[in-house]
Scaffold this motif. Sequence first.
Motif, PDB file in Angstrom:
ATOM      1  N   LYS A   1       0.838  -1.208   0.000  1.00  0.00           N
ATOM      2  CA  LYS A   1       0.000   0.000   0.000  1.00  0.00           C
ATOM      3  C   LYS A   1       0.866   1.247   0.000  1.00  0.00           C
ATOM      4  N   ILE A   2       2.001   1.186   0.728  1.00  0.00           N
ATOM      5  CA  ILE A   2       2.854   2.370   0.805  1.00  0.00           C
ATOM      6  C   ILE A   2       3.515   2.640  -0.528  1.00  0.00           C
ATOM      7  N   MET A   3       3.828   1.580  -1.287  1.00  0.00           N
ATOM      8  CA  MET A   3       4.369   1.798  -2.634  1.00  0.00           C
ATOM      9  C   MET A   3       3.358   2.540  -3.503  1.00  0.00           C
ATOM     10  N   MET A   4       2.077   2.123  -3.425  1.00  0.00           N
ATOM     11  CA  MET A   4       1.039   2.816  -4.206  1.00  0.00           C
ATOM     12  C   MET A   4       0.931   4.272  -3.783  1.00  0.00           C
ATOM     13  N   LEU A   5       1.015   4.508  -2.459  1.00  0.00           N
ATOM     14  CA  LEU A   5       0.937   5.897  -1.968  1.00  0.00           C
ATOM     15  C   LEU A   5       2.094   6.718  -2.497  1.00  0.00           C
ATOM     16  N   ILE A   6       3.302   6.091  -2.536  1.00  0.00           N
ATOM     17  CA  ILE A   6       4.478   6.824  -3.006  1.00  0.00           C
ATOM     18  C   ILE A   6       4.301   7.229  -4.464  1.00  0.00           C
ATOM     19  N   ILE A   7       3.796   6.288  -5.288  1.00  0.00           N
ATOM     20  CA  ILE A   7       3.584   6.620  -6.707  1.00  0.00           C
ATOM     21  C   ILE A   7       2.582   7.759  -6.837  1.00  0.00           C
ATOM     22  N   PHE A   8       1.510   7.693  -6.017  1.00  0.00           N
ATOM     23  CA  PHE A   8       0.474   8.730  -6.093  1.00  0.00           C
ATOM     24  C   PHE A   8       1.028  10.107  -5.726  1.00  0.00           C
ATOM     25  N   VAL A   9       1.795  10.153  -4.617  1.00  0.00           N
ATOM     26  CA  VAL A   9       2.364  11.442  -4.195  1.00  0.00           C
ATOM     27  C   VAL A   9       3.356  11.953  -5.227  1.00  0.00           C
ATOM     28  N   LEU A  10       4.127  11.019  -5.810  1.00  0.00           N
ATOM     29  CA  LEU A  10       5.145  11.400  -6.787  1.00  0.00           C
ATOM     30  C   LEU A  10       4.510  12.021  -8.025  1.00  0.00           C
TER      31      LEU A  10
ATOM     32  N   SER B   1       1.140  13.413  -8.040  1.00  0.00           N
ATOM     33  CA  SER B   1       0.183  14.508  -7.795  1.00  0.00           C
ATOM     34  C   SER B   1       0.853  15.757  -7.233  1.00  0.00           C
ATOM     35  N   ASN B   2       1.912  15.616  -6.419  1.00  0.00           N
ATOM     36  CA  ASN B   2       2.471  16.793  -5.757  1.00  0.00           C
ATOM     37  C   ASN B   2       3.133  17.762  -6.743  1.00  0.00           C
ATOM     38  N   PRO B   3       4.013  17.321  -7.661  1.00  0.00           N
ATOM     39  CA  PRO B   3       4.586  18.265  -8.620  1.00  0.00           C
ATOM     40  C   PRO B   3       3.551  18.896  -9.533  1.00  0.00           C
ATOM     41  N   VAL B   4       2.548  18.086  -9.945  1.00  0.00           N
ATOM     42  CA  VAL B   4       1.543  18.643 -10.858  1.00  0.00           C
ATOM     43  C   VAL B   4       0.763  19.755 -10.181  1.00  0.00           C
ATOM     44  N   SER B   5       0.397  19.532  -8.900  1.00  0.00           N
ATOM     45  CA  SER B   5      -0.401  20.562  -8.236  1.00  0.00           C
ATOM     46  C   SER B   5       0.402  21.844  -8.064  1.00  0.00           C
ATOM     47  N   SER B   6       1.704  21.723  -7.753  1.00  0.00           N
ATOM     48  CA  SER B   6       2.454  22.970  -7.571  1.00  0.00           C
ATOM     49  C   SER B   6       2.735  23.638  -8.912  1.00  0.00           C
ATOM     50  N   HIS B   7       2.840  22.834  -9.985  1.00  0.00           N
ATOM     51  CA  HIS B   7       2.953  23.430 -11.319  1.00  0.00           C
ATOM     52  C   HIS B   7       1.727  24.280 -11.634  1.00  0.00           C
ATOM     53  N   ILE B   8       0.543  23.720 -11.308  1.00  0.00           N
ATOM     54  CA  ILE B   8      -0.691  24.467 -11.574  1.00  0.00           C
ATOM     55  C   ILE B   8      -0.750  25.735 -10.735  1.00  0.00           C
ATOM     56  N   LEU B   9      -0.291  25.623  -9.462  1.00  0.00           N
ATOM     57  CA  LEU B   9      -0.311  26.814  -8.605  1.00  0.00           C
ATOM     58  C   LEU B   9       0.585  27.909  -9.181  1.00  0.00           C
ATOM     59  N   GLY B  10       1.788  27.522  -9.614  1.00  0.00           N
ATOM     60  CA  GLY B  10       2.698  28.524 -10.142  1.00  0.00           C
ATOM     61  C   GLY B  10       2.169  29.165 -11.408  1.00  0.00           C
ATOM     62  N   ARG B  11       1.554  28.336 -12.254  1.00  0.00           N
ATOM     63  CA  ARG B  11       1.017  28.866 -13.510  1.00  0.00           C
ATOM     64  C   ARG B  11      -0.118  29.844 -13.232  1.00  0.00           C
ATOM     65  N   ALA B  12      -0.996  29.453 -12.303  1.00  0.00           N
ATOM     66  CA  ALA B  12      -2.115  30.341 -11.971  1.00  0.00           C
ATOM     67  C   ALA B  12      -1.607  31.640 -11.373  1.00  0.00           C
ATOM     68  N   ALA B  13      -0.557  31.555 -10.538  1.00  0.00           N
ATOM     69  CA  ALA B  13      -0.020  32.781  -9.941  1.00  0.00           C
ATOM     70  C   ALA B  13       0.567  33.676 -11.017  1.00  0.00           C
ATOM     71  N   HIS B  14       1.205  33.074 -12.024  1.00  0.00           N
ATOM     72  CA  HIS B  14       1.779  33.893 -13.090  1.00  0.00           C
ATOM     73  C   HIS B  14       0.702  34.566 -13.913  1.00  0.00           C
TER      74      HIS B  14
ATOM     75  N   VAL C   1      -3.686   9.882 -15.858  1.00  0.00           N
ATOM     76  CA  VAL C   1      -3.180   8.825 -14.977  1.00  0.00           C
ATOM     77  C   VAL C   1      -3.951   8.800 -13.664  1.00  0.00           C
ATOM     78  N   LEU C   2      -4.233  10.020 -13.112  1.00  0.00           N
ATOM     79  CA  LEU C   2      -4.750  10.087 -11.750  1.00  0.00           C
ATOM     80  C   LEU C   2      -6.235   9.794 -11.642  1.00  0.00           C
ATOM     81  N   LEU C   3      -7.020  10.154 -12.682  1.00  0.00           N
ATOM     82  CA  LEU C   3      -8.478  10.009 -12.560  1.00  0.00           C
ATOM     83  C   LEU C   3      -8.895   8.568 -12.254  1.00  0.00           C
ATOM     84  N   PRO C   4      -8.387   7.546 -13.011  1.00  0.00           N
ATOM     85  CA  PRO C   4      -8.791   6.182 -12.643  1.00  0.00           C
ATOM     86  C   PRO C   4      -8.358   5.793 -11.249  1.00  0.00           C
ATOM     87  N   VAL C   5      -7.159   6.294 -10.818  1.00  0.00           N
ATOM     88  CA  VAL C   5      -6.686   5.924  -9.480  1.00  0.00           C
ATOM     89  C   VAL C   5      -7.603   6.489  -8.412  1.00  0.00           C
TER      90      VAL C   5
END
Lengths: 118, 235, 124, 83
Positions: A64-73, A75-88, B106-110
């Motif tokens: 389960k922790i491996m799945m969590l690691i993949i998910f964080v890996l 989702s976290n960069p993508v969300s901060s990319h979106i934040l930076g783009r929106a701020a710009h 990738v994320l939506l199905p997960v």
Amino acid sequence: MEYLKIAGAFITLGGSLFILFASIGLLRMPDIYNRIQAGTKASTLGTLLTLLGIGLIHTDWLLKIMMLIIFVLISNPVSSHILGRAAHYARMPISDRTEVDELEEDTNIVSQEREEEK
Amino acid sequence: MLRNSLRVIIIAALGWILFQVYSGYSSRDELNELAGYYATEGLSEVGAANLVTSVVVTYRGLDTLGEVTILFLTALIIGLMLKAEHRGDRTRLRESSEFLVTASHVLLPVIFMVGVYIFINGHLTPGGGFQGGAILASTLILMLLSFTNSKISHKVLEITESVSGISFIVLGILGVILAGGFLDNKILPLGEFGKLFSAGAIPVIYSFIGLKVGAELSTIILEFNQIQGTDDKSL
Amino acid sequence: MTNLFSIEYITIFTSFALLVLGLWGIISQKNIFKIIISFSIVNTSIHLLLVSLAYIRNRTAPIIDSAVDRVNAAEKVVDPVPHALVLTAIVIGIGITALMLSYAFTMYKQHKTLDINQYKSLKW
Amino acid sequence: MIYSIIVLILSLIMLVMALVAIHHKSLQIAVIASGIISLFASVVYIFLAAPDVAITEASIGSALTVIIFFYVLNKIRHSDAKE
């Protein structure tokens, strides 16, 4: 088994240190873009190390922790990319010491298109 | 000035009363009779490891039905109130960035799978229909953010909502006919404790609740999203 | 005195303080959005109060697994009934918030202001 | 004991955020502060042995409510900018 637990505890401690550095960076950095950068890089590494340490302590949770690691890996960069783009796009002020602004042309083109539409 | 001091007096009086209540409180050491019954007998009667699930679905099933009905009515009223805002052309929104589109493929199905996992395993682990439904609704938010200019049809949500609602009520009435009462879970065999297919009809009922709650929350979010997208000339 | 420093005392005090703050916001603010935000704060405080009334010291969550004995579960778990109540109350809370927001938006569209003292159509 | 200290810190942050939510001028910051109250309340629920409630509060109270607030605020700001 004991060695694995001790190693897991040390890795978790390292992860929490990285999260501490991330929060210091959030306080100390000059503008929003640098803050996002500090927050994302250090806190992603910190979260991954913490999860890995917990996985070493409780070895039956490792899948389960491996799945969590993949998910964080992902989702976290993508969300901060979106934040930076929106701020710009919202024209948040840029620090004086910034020298290159790669997105500037892009934003100007978009705002010109908007004015033409009006 | 008079009004302001009146407000301060009201709030101070309320704070004083609450402080009296707080200083008179003493924590308890054991469960009361009802909760003790649920904790000891609930396992053999219902067979769900998560006691909160057995209270929500079986012992207090009628409350859950009423709650889901309230949510449905709320979605309906919001649709009626905001209906006037939906006319006019949709403004063309800025295309979202390529990173977001690729990542959401990738994320939506997960995320969807996590939601379904949570409400199917509601009788074994923390979680259940309401939590899973909320996670399904947040899938819709990610969809709205990443595929900005595509249209999402209300029809699918409506059909999901009504089919799962009707199935929920039919399962409840089957409980009256085949077992002890409304929403009784013994219409299916109780099975072995701790397995996925155990606790009778609880996984099925909770899945329908999860789909219904997810569809209703998605409807509410979609209504609010559409007022944001329209370019109303009257404003 | 050591009693007062236990978890449920802290959370009950917090929930009462949040309740007072939220009610202060409801009766003192003029912006209708601030009133809705205060309502959601009151909502959260009531949930916190109910959950902390269900807490019993040195007990675990109401889920029966390897940590909780099946036979005398009643001496190991906290009260599950308020948890079930709060579970449904949170979901109804978002419905109420959405309803208030749609009402506020309609009012804003008619009167072009967010100040609640300007909404004279309901006064008599 | 360590749990009590953590809960105390979380409660203090919640109270400060409630003051910010009620008295700050900017509506956006007020909405985000009320979201932070819900998020920290969900951490407190874990300490109070209520994982079900914690999941619900984290997904509904701090995500969906804030999203709905922001949709309406965005629309109001747009129509303000037009006039």
